[in-house]
Design an enzyme around this catalytic site. Structure first.
Site, short mmCIF file in Angstrom:
data_model
loop_
_atom_site.label_atom_id
_atom_site.label_comp_id
_atom_site.label_asym_id
_atom_site.label_seq_id
_atom_site.Cartn_x
_atom_site.Cartn_y
_atom_site.Cartn_z
CG HIS A 79 -0.20 -0.01 2.74
ND1 HIS A 79 -0.04 1.37 2.71
CD2 HIS A 79 0.12 -0.73 3.30
CE1 HIS A 79 0.33 0.70 4.58
NE2 HIS A 79 0.37 0.03 4.12
CB CYS B 58 1.39 -3.67 5.28
SG CYS B 58 -0.52 -4.84 5.69
#
Length: 456
Positions: free
Chosen positions: A335, A354
């Site tokens: 992301h 992440c």
């Protein structure tokens, strides 16, 4: 996004997609290694590159004793010679019982030779195809290697004996990624006295065998210790992006092989309860509604007192402007981030697990285009809408989140990288122990759901 920025982005994406199209016309990916007696392939159109996602059912360990097939002395001698030279591939000749095979060869054709050669061949295939290190040494390695299903040991043995091409069948098990060949070349050039370097090379060669032999035509691959992401076509790097990875400890990024199923523009972020309740964010936002609105948070408290916090799309969203939808039990994905200044740091192990990605909007638009979900113009318009939009990937693209402490860097030079999560030691130690037979193909480590937020 200004008009100038918009057209610069479109121009860059147009050049990139043209390059992707040209690269995709290159040589076909190597086919599965199957015996000549295999059933014909289906005429149904092939799906996107092999899905590396773990199957929901348990995969049993391989049988402790391989199937025994009939060997002649000539083929057994070729096998013995291959075992004696297997150190070139970072493996250990003694693991494959060369003395037992020599004795059986000396005794001539018969049951003893069949058993000895079949055992040596099967164990050699397993290590070349699947890796030598057992799952207990592969910390946070949640990749399921499909090669044992695509290239069954017994089928490979049949092919080797039918064609009398023992060396060819064994050589075809090597990972096709150019990094493996580069490490093999480096091992050959490293003096035997440099034991630590040779051990590190062997460990990282083995890591390539833990992945699928052929990663596919188009894929994203990130090496966590290097903190770089690559968009790759036919094993050639098309674009690179700096990344921010998980902090060492409980938020270390696990190793995965997943599939991008969609591109989400202007994502919302449902804040995990570990942060809402565990870190007190919910209470702080309820006490200061103005601060909650300024940060784009929508805070809801139910009748039972349960507090949910959802950050709306916007410049301050913790996920930035995009995320790649790649469903997995760990809740790991690639992301954007509003804190893009952090990409200028050399050390970027800062996230909750992440992968935060530099130039994420460019990457997302590229994924939407090559996935067949949107044109460049459409993707840019969607990104400017400020509304949550999921663009599905018609052609799914694999994502490999790997961990190599020695590999070619983005400039093509062999380099060593900091062992961020101390994952080298168990692999190196496993090479000092006897080969483990009857190895599991799936880790028994527990899945830890990783979350990401704006911390640091």
């Amino acid at each position: 996004m200004t008009i100038t920025t918009r057209f610069n982005l479109l121009g860059g994406i147009a050049l990139l997609t043209t390059s992707l199209a040209a690269q995709a016309q290159g040589p076909a990916a190597p086919q599965d290694i199957l015996p000549s007696t295999a059933a014909p392939k289906s005429t149904t159109p092939a799906p996107a590159p092999a899905t590396p996602v773990a199957a929901p059912v348990a995969i049993p360990a391989a049988p402790a004793q391989p199937l025994v097939q009939q060997w002649n002395v000539a083929d057994a001698k070729v096998l013995l010679a291959a075992i004696e030279k297997i150190g070139d591939d970072g493996l250990i000749p003694a693991d494959y019982q060369p003395q037992a095979l020599r004795d059986a060869i000396a005794a001539g054709k018969g049951d003893a030779l069949d058993r000895a050669a079949s055992t040596s061949f099967a164990w050699l295939v397993e290590d070349l195809r699947d890796g030598r290190a057992p799952m207990s040494a592969r910390k946070q390695w949640f990749v399921i290697d499909p090669d044992a299903d695509r290239m069954p040991t017994a089928a490979l043995m049949t092919r080797a004996l039918d064609t009398h091409d023992i060396n060819g069948v064994l050589a075809d098990l090597a990972p096709t990624h150019p990094d493996y060949a580069r490490l093999k070349k480096e091992l050959a050039a490293t003096p035997k006295a440099e034991t630590k370097k040779r051990a590190l090379i062997r460990a990282n060669m083995d890591r390539w065998r833990w992945l699928a032999r052929d990663l596919g035509k188009q894929y994203l691959i990130t090496n966590v210790p290097e903190m770089q992401l690559r968009l790759t076509v036919n094993d050639k790097i098309i674009r690179t992006y700096r990344t921010i990875v998980g902090k060492p400890g409980k938020t270390a990024t696990p190793q995965l092989a997943e599939i991008v199923e969609g591109v989400i523009f202007n994502p919302t972020w449902t804040v995990p309860q570990s942060i809402v309740k565990g870190e007190g964010l919910g209470a702080r936002l309820l006490a200061n509604p103005a601060s909650a609105r300024a940060q784009g948070y929508k805070v809801t408290r139910g009748a039972n007192g349960f507090v949910s916090v959802v950050q709306q799309p916007g410049a301050n969203n913790s996920l930035g402007l995009i995320k790649l939808d790649m469903p997995n039990p760990h809740a790991i994905f690639l992301h954007d981030t509003p804190n893009r200044n952090l990409f200028n740091q050399d050390s970027r192990a800062l996230s909750h697990g992440c992968i935060r990605t530099e130039r994420a909007l460019e990457m997302a638009i590229t994924m939407a285009i090559i996935g067949g979900g949107a044109s460049a113009e459409e993707a840019v318009a969607i990104s400017k809408s400020k509304e949550y939009t999921r663009v599905p990937m018609v052609k799914q693209v694999p994502v490999y989140i790997t961990y190599f402490t020695m590999a070619q860097d983005i400039n093509g030079k062999l380099a060593t990288f900091n062992d961020l999560y101390a994952r080298d030691a168990p692999v190196l130690a496993s090479f000092e122990k006897p080969r483990q037979a009857n190895r599991a193909r799936r880790t028994d480590e527990k899945v830890v759901e990783i979350v990401d937020d704006l911390q640091t």
